[in-house]
Design a protein around this motif. Structure first.
Motif, PDB file in Angstrom:
ATOM      1  N   ASN A 111       0.849  -1.263  -0.111  1.00 45.66           N
ATOM      2  CA  ASN A 111       0.089   0.118  -0.050  1.00 45.66           C
ATOM      3  C   ASN A 111       0.852   1.143   0.084  1.00 45.66           C
ATOM      4  N   VAL A 112       0.562   2.437  -0.680  1.00 46.24           N
ATOM      5  CA  VAL A 112       1.493   3.473  -0.785  1.00 46.24           C
ATOM      6  C   VAL A 112       0.781   4.582  -0.073  1.00 46.24           C
ATOM      7  N   THR A 113       1.706   5.408   0.702  1.00 46.35           N
ATOM      8  CA  THR A 113       1.418   6.323   1.415  1.00 46.35           C
ATOM      9  C   THR A 113       2.410   7.433   1.024  1.00 46.35           C
ATOM     10  N   ASP A 138      10.985  25.744  10.044  1.00 47.09           N
ATOM     11  CA  ASP A 138      11.455  26.459   8.918  1.00 47.09           C
ATOM     12  C   ASP A 138      11.840  25.418   7.654  1.00 47.09           C
ATOM     13  N   VAL A 139      11.135  24.190   7.546  1.00 42.62           N
ATOM     14  CA  VAL A 139      11.545  23.029   6.634  1.00 42.62           C
ATOM     15  C   VAL A 139      11.399  23.645   5.284  1.00 42.62           C
ATOM     16  N   PRO A 140      12.255  23.405   4.410  1.00 36.96           N
ATOM     17  CA  PRO A 140      12.201  24.103   3.131  1.00 36.96           C
ATOM     18  C   PRO A 140      11.333  23.034   2.072  1.00 36.96           C
ATOM     19  N   GLY A 141      11.315  21.750   2.501  1.00 39.52           N
ATOM     20  CA  GLY A 141      10.444  21.073   1.719  1.00 39.52           C
ATOM     21  C   GLY A 141      11.043  19.324   1.694  1.00 39.52           C
ATOM     22  N   THR A 142      10.196  18.462   2.457  1.00 42.24           N
ATOM     23  CA  THR A 142      10.761  17.118   2.425  1.00 42.24           C
ATOM     24  C   THR A 142       9.449  16.272   1.907  1.00 42.24           C
ATOM     25  N   HIS A 143       9.608  15.348   0.929  1.00 46.12           N
ATOM     26  CA  HIS A 143       8.865  14.528   0.395  1.00 46.12           C
ATOM     27  C   HIS A 143       9.042  13.071   0.406  1.00 46.12           C
ATOM     28  N   SER A 144       8.121  12.444   0.937  1.00 45.54           N
ATOM     29  CA  SER A 144       8.460  10.884   0.975  1.00 45.54           C
ATOM     30  C   SER A 144       7.359   9.937   0.508  1.00 45.54           C
ATOM     31  N   ILE A 145       7.533   8.962  -0.334  1.00 37.70           N
ATOM     32  CA  ILE A 145       6.894   7.931  -0.734  1.00 37.70           C
ATOM     33  C   ILE A 145       7.166   6.639  -0.061  1.00 37.70           C
ATOM     34  N   ASN A 146       6.251   5.865   0.519  1.00 38.79           N
ATOM     35  CA  ASN A 146       6.235   4.669   1.084  1.00 38.79           C
ATOM     36  C   ASN A 146       5.428   3.681   0.531  1.00 38.79           C
ATOM     37  N   TYR A 147       6.077   2.395   0.202  1.00 36.83           N
ATOM     38  CA  TYR A 147       5.100   1.125  -0.110  1.00 36.83           C
ATOM     39  C   TYR A 147       5.493   0.230   1.061  1.00 36.83           C
ATOM     40  N   ALA A 148       4.270   0.056   1.735  1.00 36.87           N
ATOM     41  CA  ALA A 148       4.421  -1.117   2.774  1.00 36.87           C
ATOM     42  C   ALA A 148       3.373  -2.068   2.565  1.00 36.87           C
ATOM     43  N   GLU A 165       3.006  -6.611   4.557  1.00 34.11           N
ATOM     44  CA  GLU A 165       3.166  -7.115   5.984  1.00 34.11           C
ATOM     45  C   GLU A 165       4.568  -7.409   6.323  1.00 34.11           C
ATOM     46  N   VAL A 166       5.554  -7.502   5.139  1.00 32.05           N
ATOM     47  CA  VAL A 166       7.084  -8.260   5.468  1.00 32.05           C
ATOM     48  C   VAL A 166       7.897  -7.095   5.316  1.00 32.05           C
ATOM     49  N   ASP A 167       7.577  -6.022   4.578  1.00 27.24           N
ATOM     50  CA  ASP A 167       8.790  -5.117   4.522  1.00 27.24           C
ATOM     51  C   ASP A 167       8.305  -3.692   3.668  1.00 27.24           C
ATOM     52  N   SER A 168       8.948  -2.633   3.759  1.00 18.14           N
ATOM     53  CA  SER A 168       8.866  -1.379   3.387  1.00 18.14           C
ATOM     54  C   SER A 168       9.867  -0.766   2.280  1.00 18.14           C
ATOM     55  N   ILE A 169       9.437  -0.046   1.460  1.00 16.48           N
ATOM     56  CA  ILE A 169      10.230   0.338   0.559  1.00 16.48           C
ATOM     57  C   ILE A 169       9.990   2.131   0.449  1.00 16.48           C
ATOM     58  N   ASN A 170      10.904   3.012   0.885  1.00 18.78           N
ATOM     59  CA  ASN A 170      10.885   4.347   1.066  1.00 18.78           C
ATOM     60  C   ASN A 170      11.753   5.106   0.195  1.00 18.78           C
ATOM     61  N   ILE A 171      10.981   6.125  -0.713  1.00 20.03           N
ATOM     62  CA  ILE A 171      11.995   7.056  -1.321  1.00 20.03           C
ATOM     63  C   ILE A 171      11.689   8.408  -0.651  1.00 20.03           C
ATOM     64  N   GLU A 172      12.686   9.111  -0.617  1.00 15.69           N
ATOM     65  CA  GLU A 172      12.512  10.502  -0.332  1.00 15.69           C
ATOM     66  C   GLU A 172      13.606  11.538  -0.904  1.00 15.69           C
ATOM     67  N   HIS A 173      12.817  12.642  -0.887  1.00 16.40           N
ATOM     68  CA  HIS A 173      13.814  13.999  -1.260  1.00 16.40           C
ATOM     69  C   HIS A 173      13.662  14.742  -0.173  1.00 16.40           C
ATOM     70  N   VAL A 174      14.917  15.450   0.012  1.00 15.49           N
ATOM     71  CA  VAL A 174      15.070  16.542   1.315  1.00 15.49           C
ATOM     72  C   VAL A 174      15.646  17.616   0.459  1.00 15.49           C
ATOM     73  N   ALA A 175      15.176  18.749   0.719  1.00 22.57           N
ATOM     74  CA  ALA A 175      15.469  20.051   0.145  1.00 22.57           C
ATOM     75  C   ALA A 175      16.393  20.515   1.378  1.00 22.57           C
ATOM     76  N   HIS A 176      17.513  20.991   1.230  1.00 18.52           N
ATOM     77  CA  HIS A 176      18.347  21.417   2.210  1.00 18.52           C
ATOM     78  C   HIS A 176      18.066  23.070   2.472  1.00 18.52           C
ATOM     79  N   ASN A 177      17.810  23.459   1.508  1.00 15.62           N
ATOM     80  CA  ASN A 177      17.414  25.182   1.466  1.00 15.62           C
ATOM     81  C   ASN A 177      16.464  25.423   0.345  1.00 15.62           C
TER      82      ASN A 177
END
Ligand SMILES: NC(=O)C1=CN([C@@H]2O[C@H](COP(=O)(O)OP(=O)(O)OC[C@H]3O[C@@H](n4cnc5c(N)ncnc54)[C@H](OP(=O)(O)O)[C@@H]3O)[C@@H](O)[C@H]2O)C=CC1
Ligand SMILES: O=C(O)C1=N[C@H](C(=O)O)C[C@H](O)C1
Length: 235
Positions: free
Chosen positions: A124-126, A180-190, A192-204
């Protein structure tokens, strides 16, 4: 290049520094109270204003033959009208929910992953986005683009909802507002047995601002039509 900044807040000020460092002149800096100005003094306009102001700023540019780059989020119910006006006036327009190179690569990665997960119904994606507490819209424009990327590439999903999904085919997007978080986005596929997560973090905000200036440079070179950052970056 003579640049008009429509919106001189956090992004407008960051864009000004980058534009000057790349040899451009900022000829207009427009905020809420600046209503009487001549947009035609600019070769190109960059709009990072408010959800309530963006459409008026964009139509003013298109009606006066000034190419316009908009990064303002939260106004997309009028996007089709802006496109129609751009075509009618033979103008030049780019909107992007996120102008950073990193996020535009992340958009493509998201689509590839969404396609791969299409046959795996046990996952399931969140989605989650985190931004500063001054942000007016939720979910972020970037999160909406990411959700659309999943919907277009994974037939298990056909909609997104803020916070909680009310059906199995809807993607829940949790929006958090912290400091003041500039922008963090993550996508998670979970599953019962595991999860896959991808994330982008803007530092500024530098990446967003540089992308907007690069888009303005690209658009002002005799372009007509409606474009995206994919066109600018050749992705
Ligand atoms: N696409 C992207 O890559 C990114 C998009 N954004 C988006 O850009 C927008 C701006 O963000 P940010 O700079 O942080 O916001 P700010 O609130 O810091 O800046 C917005 C500015 O717009 C001004 N403004 C208000 N009304 C008008 C108007 N009619 N015409 C022109 N300017 C006006 C405000 O002036 P006043 O203070 O006087 O009201 C303010 O200075 C948001 O929608 C945000 O989501 C942000 C970062 C990256
Ligand atoms: O408001 C912001 O700050 C940001 N807005 C954009 C969005 O809504 O996606 C882009 C970036 O995440 C910063």
């Amino acid at each position: 290049m003579k640049i008009a900044l429509l919106g001189y807040g956090r992004m407008g000020q960051t864009i000004e520094k980058i534009a000057i460092s790349r040899g451009h002149d900022v000829v207009l800096k427009i905020d809420k109270d600046d209503t009487d100005y001549d947009i035609t003094v600019a070769d190109v306009a960059i709009d990072f204003s408010l959800p309530s102001a963006a459409y008026g700023n964009i139509t003013n540019c298109l009606n006066n033959g000034v190419p316009v780059v908009s990064g303002t989020t939260g106004w997309l119910e009028k996007y089709d009208d802006a496109i129609a006006l751009c075509k009618e006036k033979n103008g030049a327009f780019i909107y992007a929910s996120n102008f950073s190179l990193g996020v535009n690569i992340f958009f493509e990665l998201n689509k590839v992953l969404a396609k791969m997960m299409g046959n795996l119904k046990e996952y399931n994606v969140t989605m989650e986005e985190i931004h500063h507490t001054k942000k007016l819209d939720a979910p972020s424009g970037t999160a909406i683009t990411l959700a659309e990327g999943v919907i277009e590439n994974n037939s298990n999903y056909n909609a997104w909802e803020l916070d909680t999904a009310n059906s199995e085919t809807s993607i829940p997007i949790v929006a958090k507002r912290i400091g003041d978080v500039p922008g963090t986005h993550s996508i998670n596929y979970a599953s019962e047995v595991d999860s896959i997560n991808i994330e982008h973090v803007a530092h500024n905000r530098q990446g967003f601002a540089l992308g907007a200036v690069v888009a303005a440079e690209w658009l002002s070179k005799d372009k007509t039509g409606v474009f995206s950052m994919k066109d600018v970056l050749g992705l």
